[in-house]
Design an enzyme around this catalytic site. Structure first.
Site, PDB file in Angstrom:
ATOM      1  N   SER A 126      34.038  12.574  28.645  1.00 32.39           N
ATOM      2  CA  SER A 126      35.054  13.292  29.426  1.00 32.39           C
ATOM      3  C   SER A 126      36.024  12.324  30.096  1.00 32.39           C
ATOM      4  O   SER A 126      37.242  12.472  30.014  1.00 32.39           O
ATOM      5  CB  SER A 126      34.400  14.128  30.532  1.00 32.39           C
ATOM      6  OG  SER A 126      33.588  15.123  29.992  1.00 32.39           O
ATOM      7  N   PHE A 177      30.498  18.419  40.428  1.00 29.37           N
ATOM      8  CA  PHE A 177      30.556  18.830  39.014  1.00 29.37           C
ATOM      9  C   PHE A 177      31.762  18.147  38.397  1.00 29.37           C
ATOM     10  O   PHE A 177      32.851  18.148  38.979  1.00 29.37           O
ATOM     11  CB  PHE A 177      30.725  20.345  38.865  1.00 29.37           C
ATOM     12  CG  PHE A 177      29.542  21.176  39.300  1.00 29.37           C
ATOM     13  CD1 PHE A 177      28.248  20.668  39.308  1.00 29.37           C
ATOM     14  CD2 PHE A 177      29.730  22.496  39.688  1.00 29.37           C
ATOM     15  CE1 PHE A 177      27.172  21.450  39.698  1.00 29.37           C
ATOM     16  CE2 PHE A 177      28.654  23.291  40.079  1.00 29.37           C
ATOM     17  CZ  PHE A 177      27.381  22.770  40.091  1.00 29.37           C
ATOM     18  N   GLU A 178      31.615  17.606  37.190  1.00 34.40           N
ATOM     19  CA  GLU A 178      32.611  16.716  36.607  1.00 34.40           C
ATOM     20  C   GLU A 178      34.011  17.304  36.514  1.00 34.40           C
ATOM     21  O   GLU A 178      34.998  16.589  36.617  1.00 34.40           O
ATOM     22  CB  GLU A 178      32.161  16.263  35.217  1.00 34.40           C
ATOM     23  CG  GLU A 178      32.024  17.405  34.203  1.00 34.40           C
ATOM     24  CD  GLU A 178      31.755  16.875  32.798  1.00 34.40           C
ATOM     25  OE1 GLU A 178      30.630  16.447  32.554  1.00 34.40           O
ATOM     26  OE2 GLU A 178      32.669  16.894  31.963  1.00 34.40           O
ATOM     27  N   LEU A 179      34.150  18.595  36.276  1.00 31.91           N
ATOM     28  CA  LEU A 179      35.468  19.168  35.999  1.00 31.91           C
ATOM     29  C   LEU A 179      36.361  19.272  37.231  1.00 31.91           C
ATOM     30  O   LEU A 179      37.536  19.637  37.127  1.00 31.91           O
ATOM     31  CB  LEU A 179      35.333  20.544  35.335  1.00 31.91           C
ATOM     32  CG  LEU A 179      34.889  21.731  36.186  1.00 31.91           C
ATOM     33  CD1 LEU A 179      35.141  23.026  35.429  1.00 31.91           C
ATOM     34  CD2 LEU A 179      33.440  21.655  36.569  1.00 31.91           C
TER      35      LEU A 179
END
Lengths: 254, 299
Positions: free
Chosen positions: B101, A51-53
């Site tokens: 992001s 997951f990106e975070l």
């Protein structure tokens, strides 16, 4: 007697079947979460889920409302950062498959998650990129999962948030981008991309769906090979895992 | 040296027009109490940045405090869209510089390392880049790799005036621990000129020293430390408390129109004296105890 299953369940299963053991997979929210957890519990136990975070290989026991919900970070073996996941894993070139969803996709797999137009010519601003543009730019290949509607599979899209093959041919490679979309999985069919023109090409049609159903609900005509097989339906164990283990509250599956 | 101050004093150190990076991600570890105090103190013309747009930036935007937003898109997860930010973009009242992001994370990273620019693979071939070139062309450039001759897109560093970071624990000097994923927060604090730490609790310096490998933000970067339990409410803080679904739904409902959002601000921001007044307003100890996280689950 044929198995009863929903279009969402078939899409999740089709997504899971694309994944191979040992691969590194970048996952957004929704159906891709179900597809990747399903693959990990069946055909790809040694797959790595990102997951990106900053989350690697979580094992949630409760369904979350999004990537920001600590429920989906549960039992991760790494909790780090964007620079670690999207940088040192994705940008470095270590992601085999990235899942993407969107508001609109065109025949070259370009995706819009930014603007939604209405017939009056007004635009509403939606989510935007998050990590989607980064995944579309840097993963070895991407899989697009979305509903099969004419307003979503569009000839021209309002905004390219995440590039696919851009204008087709070798335009993507010329722009210096890696990989590109390899599949589009909808609730009616699965597509891949023609090797030369990079136009979307019909790969299989889901059981119970006709070619007309597929084409009448698209804003462009895909490449249609002479023989188009039926999509393999889910098996009972896959359905059990989705319904009892992965998404018992039907948050992702609707 | 103790840097512990009140929230009002920490917010008072910020000037109109400054660039703040905020630590929120969608509906988790958002600088909510900080944002409410910024609104009460009447700051104006702020630039806000974060990798993924979150509830703290949306609240500030809805209150008319934000002139410019540098972000990578975002939402309130399943609860809804960033309605105030989207409305500002749609009606032109908010100057939004929209990236992805990783491109924002790389801009902070370059800022944190003191580099003049950072090359990136993202953004090319997208309308995001076309839009950035049209609006803020000075923030992107084409560069040639001096070693291979390959062409790259380069981004300008981000160096916020102040990083505001919501953390679980810190000592009086600002050495701060963040538990759970940290998204862009380590780079935000390092890229910024200074950092304001809002912490759930203050630990002794000795306690921090015992587990110094957990320190994500070194005190040398920090100007103010504010101890503020439930400072991220109604968003979650991993290991401390869950998001408050009732209050987030209330916010989403209110954010549907400017008029109903003004009423929300009257009730939950202007209408309360301080953070304690806000916590009493949303149900006080009885409600907050329901949100407290299970130490094993983290939520």
């Amino acid at each position: 007697m044929p198995l009863e299953y929903t279009p969402s369940e078939l899409m999740a299963v089709a997504g899971a079947r694309e994944l191979e053991d040992g691969q590194v997979v970048a996952v957004g929210l929704g159906l891709p979460v179900v597809a990747s957890f399903l693959a990990k519990k069946t055909c790809a136990p040694n797959m790595t889920i990102l997951f990106e975070l900053g989350v690697i290989n979580p094992e949630p026991i409760h369904t979350g409302v999004g990537l920001a919900d600590p429920r989906v970070w549960y039992r991760a073996n790494v909790l780090s950062s964007f620079v670690d996941i999207l940088g040192a894993v994705l940008h470095k070139g270590r992601v085999d498959v990235g899942f993407l969803g969107g508001l609109e996709v065109d025949q070259y797999g370009n995706l819009n998650t930014t603007l939604l137009g209405d017939p009056q010519g007004q635009f509403r601003h939606m989510i935007g990129s998050g990590g989607a543009n980064d995944i579309a730019s840097c993963a070895k290949r991407t899989i697009i999962i979305m509903r099969h509607e004419a307003r979503k599979l569009n000839k021209t899209i309002s905004f390219i948030t995440s590039p696919g093959y851009m204008g087709g041919g070798d335009e993507r490679a010329q722009a210096g981008l890696l990989g590109g979309p390899s599949r589009v999985i909808t609730d009616k069919a699965i597509f891949d991309f023609d090797g030369v023109s990079k136009r979307m090409r019909l790969l299989s049609i889901h059981p119970g769906i006709t070619l007309e159903d597929v084409l009448d609900n698209m804003g462009f005509t895909p490449v249609i090979p002479e023989a188009v097989p039926l999509t393999e339906p889910p098996d009972p164990e896959q359905l059990r895992l989705i319904r009892e283990v992965i998404d018992p509250q039907r948050i992702y599956m609707g | 040296m103790s840097k512990v101050t009140s929230l009002a004093e920490a917010v008072g150190s910020i000037s109109d027009g400054e660039h703040l990076s905020l630590s929120g991600f969608a509906i988790t570890r958002c600088t909510m109490a900080f944002a409410r105090e910024v609104i009460r103190q009447g700051l104006r013309g702020l630039t806000i940045s974060q990798c993924v747009g979150a509830m703290d930036a949306d609240l500030l935007t809805g209150a008319g405090v934000v002139e410019r937003l540098i972000y990578g898109g975002g939402s309130l997860d399943r609860f809804g869209r960033l309605a105030n930010i989207n409305r500002g973009i749609e009606n032109g009242s908010l100057c939004a510089e929209e990236y992805s992001s990783l491109s924002i994370a790389f801009r902070y990273l370059a800022g944190s390392l003191g580099l003049p620019f950072i090359p990136i693979r993202s953004l090319r071939g997208s309308d995001l880049l076309r839009q950035i070139r049209a609006r803020t062309a000075e923030d992107v450039a084409e560069v040639t790799d001096p070693f291979t001759g390959e062409n790259w897109l380069a981004l300008k560093p981000l160096q916020p005036d102040v990083a505001v970071v919501q953390v679980q624990a810190a000592d009086e000097d600002g050495n701060a621990w963040i538990f759970g994923p940290k998204w862009d927060n380590p780079e935000q604090a390092r890229a910024a000129k200074r950092t304001i730490v809002i912490t759930e609790r203050i630990l002794s310096g000795d306690e921090i020293r015992k587990h110094a490998e957990q320190t994500i933000i070194p005190g040398l970067l920090v100007s103010h430390v504010v101890e503020l339990p439930f400072g991220a409410h109604p968003t979650s803080v991993y290991g401390a408390y869950d998001y408050d679904d009732v209050q987030i739904r209330c916010y989403v409902e209110a954010a549907k129109t400017p008029a109903s959002f003004q009423a929300y601000l009257q009730e939950f921001v202007y209408g309360v004296k301080d953070h304690q007044g806000y916590l009493d307003k949303v149900g006080g100890v009885a409600r907050l105890e329901q949100l407290r996280a299970d130490p094993v689950l983290g939520y």
